[in-house]
Scaffold this motif. Structure first.
Motif, short mmCIF file in Angstrom:
data_model
loop_
_atom_site.label_atom_id
_atom_site.label_comp_id
_atom_site.label_asym_id
_atom_site.label_seq_id
_atom_site.Cartn_x
_atom_site.Cartn_y
_atom_site.Cartn_z
N PHE A 1 17.98 -4.25 -2.33
CA PHE A 1 16.81 -4.81 -2.99
C PHE A 1 15.56 -4.02 -2.62
CE2 PHE A 1 13.53 -8.36 -3.13
CZ PHE A 1 13.38 -8.29 -4.50
N ARG A 2 15.38 -3.79 -1.34
CA ARG A 2 14.21 -3.02 -0.89
C ARG A 2 14.21 -1.62 -1.48
NH1 ARG A 2 13.83 -3.92 5.42
NH2 ARG A 2 13.70 -1.68 5.23
N SER B 1 5.71 -10.11 -6.00
CA SER B 1 5.18 -11.46 -6.23
C SER B 1 6.26 -12.49 -5.90
CB SER B 1 4.78 -11.63 -7.70
OG SER B 1 5.94 -11.65 -8.52
N PHE B 2 5.82 -13.73 -5.74
CA PHE B 2 6.78 -14.79 -5.47
C PHE B 2 7.76 -14.94 -6.63
CE2 PHE B 2 8.18 -19.19 -5.92
CZ PHE B 2 8.97 -19.26 -4.78
N ALA B 3 7.27 -14.90 -7.86
CA ALA B 3 8.14 -15.08 -9.03
C ALA B 3 9.24 -14.03 -9.05
CB ALA B 3 7.33 -15.03 -10.32
N ASP B 4 8.89 -12.77 -8.78
CA ASP B 4 9.91 -11.71 -8.76
C ASP B 4 10.87 -11.89 -7.59
OD1 ASP B 4 8.86 -10.57 -11.04
OD2 ASP B 4 7.67 -9.07 -9.94
N SER C 1 19.55 -15.07 -7.38
CA SER C 1 20.73 -14.37 -7.90
C SER C 1 21.61 -13.83 -6.79
CB SER C 1 20.28 -13.22 -8.82
OG SER C 1 19.74 -12.17 -8.04
N THR C 2 21.29 -14.19 -5.55
CA THR C 2 22.01 -13.59 -4.42
C THR C 2 22.88 -14.60 -3.67
OG1 THR C 2 20.31 -14.12 -2.78
CG2 THR C 2 20.06 -12.03 -4.01
N MET C 3 23.65 -14.06 -2.75
CA MET C 3 24.47 -14.88 -1.86
C MET C 3 23.59 -15.72 -0.94
SD MET C 3 25.73 -12.12 0.94
CE MET C 3 25.33 -10.55 0.20
N PHE C 4 22.35 -15.31 -0.73
CA PHE C 4 21.46 -16.06 0.14
C PHE C 4 21.15 -17.43 -0.48
CE2 PHE C 4 20.20 -11.55 0.81
CZ PHE C 4 20.71 -11.41 2.08
#
Length: 176
Positions: free
Chosen positions: A107-108, A120-123, A130-133
């Motif tokens: 992601f980074r 941003s928070f929305a992004d 959408s992640t396992m987190f």
């Protein structure tokens, strides 16, 4: 000129909150059915608590609070270099989880490859959900809700047994 003030007390009209409702009647009915787990037509405190513990809205609010902690200058953005800290705060330390570490690094790297220095928070939320987190976060909420329900059921059953059975004379037809 004299003015008369009325001393007649009238009941104020009930406020109309309809314009505040963001949900259709069908959505509200679906939510009511979801919350009313025993099907008795009412939502009691226990049902509400179980729903709230599992609630994605609660989880999203938690994600927002953590994101805001890392938004040190309160501009609605978190530096890409701090994304790992946000994820660690939300998902717990994952240094020993190769897949989690790889997802965070990917992601980074994607952000940096696009020249993005802050997010941003929305992004962030779109990515996070959408992640396992996020899946882990939701599963933990389900476990917590089930544990709370199990605990409450056990306490109520124990209290019921204690109240009903503490005096054996109540169970033998009163003879004695």
């Amino acid at each position: 000129p004299t003015t008369s003030t009325s001393t007649t007390s009238t009941t104020p009209p009930k406020p109309n909150f309809a314009h505040f409702l963001l949900y259709s009647d069908e959505e509200i009915e679906t939510l009511r059915r979801e919350l009313d787990t025993d099907g008795d037509g009412t939502i009691d405190k226990t049902e509400f608590k179980m729903w709230y513990i599992r609630s994605e809205a609660r989880l999203r609010a938690q994600v927002r609070r953590v994101f805001d902690l890392f938004d040190v200058d309160q501009n609605g953005l978190v530096e890409v270099s701090e994304i790992e800290g946000v994820i660690n705060a939300l998902a717990g330390p994952y240094e020993n989880d190769r897949l989690a570490r790889a997802a965070c690094e990917r992601f980074r790297a994607e952000l940096l490859a696009r020249g993005v220095q802050s997010i941003s928070f929305a992004d962030f939320q779109t990515w996070y959900e959408s992640t396992m987190f996020w899946d882990k976060h939701k599963k933990e909420a389900d476990v917590a809700a089930n544990a709370a329900k199990s605990f409450l059921t056990s306490v109520l059953e124990g209290a019921s047994r204690a109240l009903c059975c503490r005096d054996p004379r109540h169970h033998h037809g009163g003879g004695g």
